[in-house]
Design a protein around this motif. Structure first.
Motif: not given
Length: 76
Positions: A29-46
């Protein structure tokens, strides 16, 4: 109508790659400047669908029903 700005497939692939490299949600999240909830949702969908592509959504009704509803609403 879209719900918000869509994260590009390239960025979603990068999120999955970082996750596979053992990085945590907060670091990604910090590296790509995207909310951690968005990162989590992308990984879960993947994990669920094994793809980062945008998937089509199910329709709640067909074209005929759509026109029937419009006819009822537009009645003068």
């Amino acid at each position: 109508m879209p719900r918000g700005n869509e994260i590009p497939v390239r960025v979603r692939s990068e999120i999955v790659a970082l996750h596979n490299a053992g990085k945590g949600y907060k670091l990604i999240s910090k590296t790509l400047q995207i909310p951690h909830s968005t990162v989590r949702n992308i990984v879960i969908k993947w994990k669920r669908f094994n793809t980062v592509a945008t998937l089509s959504r199910k329709r709640k009704y067909d074209e005929r029903t759509k026109w029937e509803i419009l006819d009822e609403v537009v009645v003068e």
